[in-house]
Scaffold this motif. Structure first.
Motif, PDB file in Angstrom:
ATOM      1  N   UNK A 279       4.164 -10.482 -58.783  1.00  0.00           N
ATOM      2  CA  UNK A 279       3.874 -11.471 -57.807  1.00  0.00           C
ATOM      3  C   UNK A 279       5.047 -12.246 -57.199  1.00  0.00           C
ATOM      4  N   UNK A 280       5.866 -12.737 -58.069  1.00  0.00           N
ATOM      5  CA  UNK A 280       6.817 -13.602 -57.988  1.00  0.00           C
ATOM      6  C   UNK A 280       7.992 -13.060 -57.144  1.00  0.00           C
ATOM      7  N   UNK A 281       8.238 -11.674 -57.392  1.00  0.00           N
ATOM      8  CA  UNK A 281       9.037 -11.095 -56.604  1.00  0.00           C
ATOM      9  C   UNK A 281       8.704 -10.839 -55.006  1.00  0.00           C
ATOM     10  N   UNK A 282       7.386 -10.340 -55.030  1.00  0.00           N
ATOM     11  CA  UNK A 282       6.978 -10.108 -53.779  1.00  0.00           C
ATOM     12  C   UNK A 282       6.691 -11.360 -52.796  1.00  0.00           C
ATOM     13  N   UNK A 283       6.497 -12.552 -53.527  1.00  0.00           N
ATOM     14  CA  UNK A 283       6.664 -13.573 -52.695  1.00  0.00           C
ATOM     15  C   UNK A 283       7.620 -13.904 -52.018  1.00  0.00           C
ATOM     16  N   UNK A 284       8.716 -13.578 -52.534  1.00  0.00           N
ATOM     17  CA  UNK A 284      10.182 -13.753 -51.848  1.00  0.00           C
ATOM     18  C   UNK A 284      10.305 -12.850 -50.716  1.00  0.00           C
ATOM     19  N   UNK A 285       9.934 -11.568 -51.090  1.00  0.00           N
ATOM     20  CA  UNK A 285      10.226 -10.556 -50.117  1.00  0.00           C
ATOM     21  C   UNK A 285       9.432 -10.654 -48.982  1.00  0.00           C
ATOM     22  N   UNK A 286       8.210 -11.008 -49.198  1.00  0.00           N
ATOM     23  CA  UNK A 286       7.283 -10.967 -48.043  1.00  0.00           C
ATOM     24  C   UNK A 286       7.392 -12.263 -47.037  1.00  0.00           C
ATOM     25  N   UNK A 287       7.917 -13.367 -47.623  1.00  0.00           N
ATOM     26  CA  UNK A 287       8.226 -14.658 -47.020  1.00  0.00           C
ATOM     27  C   UNK A 287       9.086 -14.324 -46.027  1.00  0.00           C
ATOM     28  N   UNK A 288      10.467 -13.784 -46.596  1.00  0.00           N
ATOM     29  CA  UNK A 288      11.496 -13.734 -46.136  1.00  0.00           C
ATOM     30  C   UNK A 288      11.433 -12.704 -44.792  1.00  0.00           C
ATOM     31  N   UNK A 289      10.730 -11.545 -44.954  1.00  0.00           N
ATOM     32  CA  UNK A 289      10.482 -10.579 -43.736  1.00  0.00           C
ATOM     33  C   UNK A 289       9.528 -11.146 -42.781  1.00  0.00           C
ATOM     34  N   UNK A 290       8.531 -11.866 -42.947  1.00  0.00           N
ATOM     35  CA  UNK A 290       7.698 -12.757 -42.154  1.00  0.00           C
ATOM     36  C   UNK A 290       8.246 -13.629 -41.070  1.00  0.00           C
ATOM     37  N   UNK A 291       9.263 -14.291 -41.747  1.00  0.00           N
ATOM     38  CA  UNK A 291       9.977 -15.463 -41.116  1.00  0.00           C
ATOM     39  C   UNK A 291      10.893 -14.662 -40.159  1.00  0.00           C
ATOM     40  N   UNK A 292      11.586 -13.592 -40.661  1.00  0.00           N
ATOM     41  CA  UNK A 292      12.581 -13.024 -39.709  1.00  0.00           C
ATOM     42  C   UNK A 292      12.107 -11.680 -38.613  1.00  0.00           C
TER      43      UNK A 292
ATOM     44  N   UNK B  99       9.326 -16.953 -32.111  1.00  0.00           N
ATOM     45  CA  UNK B  99      10.468 -16.360 -32.067  1.00  0.00           C
ATOM     46  C   UNK B  99      11.075 -15.873 -33.876  1.00  0.00           C
ATOM     47  N   UNK B 100      11.734 -14.620 -33.887  1.00  0.00           N
ATOM     48  CA  UNK B 100      12.119 -14.469 -35.379  1.00  0.00           C
ATOM     49  C   UNK B 100      13.057 -15.550 -35.712  1.00  0.00           C
ATOM     50  N   UNK B 101      13.091 -15.733 -36.965  1.00  0.00           N
ATOM     51  CA  UNK B 101      14.084 -16.464 -37.591  1.00  0.00           C
ATOM     52  C   UNK B 101      15.297 -15.880 -37.977  1.00  0.00           C
ATOM     53  N   UNK B 102      16.511 -16.386 -37.833  1.00  0.00           N
ATOM     54  CA  UNK B 102      17.592 -15.652 -38.104  1.00  0.00           C
ATOM     55  C   UNK B 102      17.565 -15.297 -39.828  1.00  0.00           C
ATOM     56  N   UNK B 103      18.242 -14.420 -40.209  1.00  0.00           N
ATOM     57  CA  UNK B 103      18.369 -14.091 -41.557  1.00  0.00           C
ATOM     58  C   UNK B 103      18.959 -15.307 -42.449  1.00  0.00           C
ATOM     59  N   UNK B 104      19.925 -15.928 -41.754  1.00  0.00           N
ATOM     60  CA  UNK B 104      20.445 -17.021 -42.451  1.00  0.00           C
ATOM     61  C   UNK B 104      19.564 -18.453 -42.627  1.00  0.00           C
TER      62      UNK B 104
ATOM     63  N   UNK C  17       7.341  -0.679 -29.631  1.00  0.00           N
ATOM     64  CA  UNK C  17       5.860  -0.818 -29.218  1.00  0.00           C
ATOM     65  C   UNK C  17       4.986  -1.341 -30.318  1.00  0.00           C
ATOM     66  N   UNK C  18       5.515  -1.869 -31.391  1.00  0.00           N
ATOM     67  CA  UNK C  18       4.489  -2.351 -32.507  1.00  0.00           C
ATOM     68  C   UNK C  18       4.452  -3.842 -32.227  1.00  0.00           C
ATOM     69  N   UNK C  19       3.322  -4.379 -32.839  1.00  0.00           N
ATOM     70  CA  UNK C  19       2.837  -5.624 -32.543  1.00  0.00           C
ATOM     71  C   UNK C  19       2.786  -6.363 -33.937  1.00  0.00           C
ATOM     72  N   UNK C  20       2.797  -7.763 -33.666  1.00  0.00           N
ATOM     73  CA  UNK C  20       2.748  -8.648 -35.088  1.00  0.00           C
ATOM     74  C   UNK C  20       1.367  -9.513 -34.954  1.00  0.00           C
ATOM     75  N   UNK C  21       1.123 -10.026 -36.009  1.00  0.00           N
ATOM     76  CA  UNK C  21       0.043 -10.802 -36.189  1.00  0.00           C
ATOM     77  C   UNK C  21       0.332 -12.186 -36.842  1.00  0.00           C
ATOM     78  N   UNK C  22      -0.608 -12.782 -37.650  1.00  0.00           N
ATOM     79  CA  UNK C  22      -0.850 -13.963 -38.151  1.00  0.00           C
ATOM     80  C   UNK C  22       0.227 -14.362 -39.368  1.00  0.00           C
ATOM     81  N   UNK C  23       0.688 -13.313 -40.040  1.00  0.00           N
ATOM     82  CA  UNK C  23       1.458 -13.608 -41.134  1.00  0.00           C
ATOM     83  C   UNK C  23       2.580 -14.692 -41.229  1.00  0.00           C
ATOM     84  N   UNK C  24       3.375 -14.651 -40.304  1.00  0.00           N
ATOM     85  CA  UNK C  24       4.357 -15.726 -40.399  1.00  0.00           C
ATOM     86  C   UNK C  24       3.810 -17.095 -40.178  1.00  0.00           C
ATOM     87  N   UNK C  25       2.653 -17.232 -39.223  1.00  0.00           N
ATOM     88  CA  UNK C  25       1.963 -18.651 -39.178  1.00  0.00           C
ATOM     89  C   UNK C  25       1.338 -18.845 -40.629  1.00  0.00           C
ATOM     90  N   UNK C  26       0.565 -17.747 -41.026  1.00  0.00           N
ATOM     91  CA  UNK C  26       0.224 -18.224 -42.371  1.00  0.00           C
ATOM     92  C   UNK C  26       1.098 -18.596 -43.669  1.00  0.00           C
TER      93      UNK C  26
END
Length: 359
Positions: free
Chosen positions: A278-291, A298-303, A344-353
């Protein structure tokens, strides 16, 4: 069937070889030097060993002891003129299967050899049968695992169609998760388990109302409270199954929104109370949602996302997981490029969440 003869007397060796060759299918390998015969056994497995007891350099009992270390299940006939009971008992304890008395009786010799070869053939057939069954079980298990993974993929896609996030997101965050696990020193098996289970982290969103899940703007506190229920819903869905993979996925679904300082949801776990996956996925999930690009941001930069993770060390995130993620930055970028979103793929609510839950 291959019969190994070891006897230092050339006449006896020739005689036994003649008798064995009369048995249909009987092949003979013979040695007058017991040390050479034992050395041959290190690279070959006969179906029967016939050995003389009295030999120079290495007597039959010592030879059999060495032979048993190499081939514990091959039958052994010992040829001896000694009828001492204690000697025979010792030989049996060493690994001799049966005895032949000198002088050899032709009929008895052939009959004993046939019986021993039949015993050996039966053992090999059982061994082959066991190997075949093991192979069949392995194939059946692999088929079940493949079916399980197919089911998991379908579940993940079902959640994705309700929460129209890119399919690439679940691939990226799963591979980010495995990358973190590898740097942390987890075994290859655990890394693979995490890779397979992580895509189901948000399966509980199938229970989130569309009006909330698909809302293009910021959620109200009441709406966000309902959104947060997806972690517990995902756990209930996945924990109903007994598969180790699905049990792991259930744990991840339940805990990937917990925070290291105890301010996360749904249970407010803190530090090591949160399972490592759970701790590992929290990091991976947040990073990808932000970028990732979303219709409402807008997508955040990796930095920028990396700085967000660093700022959250010890609060939102496990410091060790953040450090492991950032340690091999080239690998992170390779995963990001490899699983880039399709146009052609679309995004949703994750980054806001994610951003709301971070405050």
């Amino acid at each position: 069937m291959q019969v190994l003869l070891i006897d230092d007397t050339p006449v006896s060796l020739t005689f036994m070889k003649y008798l064995v060759q009369k048995i249909p299918g009987g092949e003979v390998v013979s040695f007058a030097d017991p040390l050479a015969g034992l050395e041959w056994c290190r690279g070959n497995e006969p179906d029967l060993l016939i050995v003389d007891f009295m030999m120079p350099q290495l007597d039959g009992r010592s030879l059999v002891a060495g032979f048993r270390e190499i081939h514990p299940h091959v039958p052994v006939l010992m040829v001896t003129a000694n009828h001492d009971t204690e000697l025979r008992h010792n030989a049996l304890q060493t690994g001799v299967t049966d005895f032949l008395n000198k002088p050899l009786d032709n009929v008895e010799f052939v009959a004993r050899v046939k019986n021993m070869l039949a015993l050996r053939a039966s053992h090999k057939e059982s061994r082959d049968r066991a190997s075949w069954l093991a192979a069949e079980v392995r194939k059946a298990t692999e088929k079940l695992v493949a079916q399980e993974r197919s089911t998991i993929f379908c579940l993940s896609r079902a959640a994705e169609y309700r929460d129209p996030e890119t399919g690439s997101h679940i691939l990226r965050m799963a591979h980010y998760s495995r990358q973190i696990a590898g740097v942390l020193g987890l075994s290859a098996e655990l890394q693979d388990l995490l890779l397979q289970a992580a895509p189901m982290h948000d399966i509980g969103k199938v229970g989130t109302p569309d009006a909330i899940l698909l809302k293009p703007g910021r959620l109200s506190p009441e709406e966000f409270a309902i959104m947060k229920q997806h972690a517990a819903i995902g756990y209930k869905i996945l924990s109903a199954m007994t598969s180790p993979l699905l049990a792991t996925a259930a744990e991840i679904a339940y805990t990937h929104h917990e925070k290291y300082d105890g301010s996360g949801y749904p249970r407010g776990l803190k530090g090591d109370e949160i399972p490592l996956f759970g701790r590992i996925v929290a990091v991976a999930d947040v990073f990808d949602a932000l970028t990732s690009a979303r219709p409402y941001k807008r997508p955040w930069s990796a930095d920028e996302a990396a700085d967000f993770l660093k700022a959250g060390r010890g609060a939102h995130f496990d410091p060790a997981c953040v450090d492991a993620f950032l340690q091999d930055w080239d690998a992170v970028m390779q995963i990001r490029d490899r699983f880039a979103d399709d146009d052609d793929e679309h995004g949703t609510q994750r980054a806001l969440e994610v951003q709301m839950s971070a405050h």
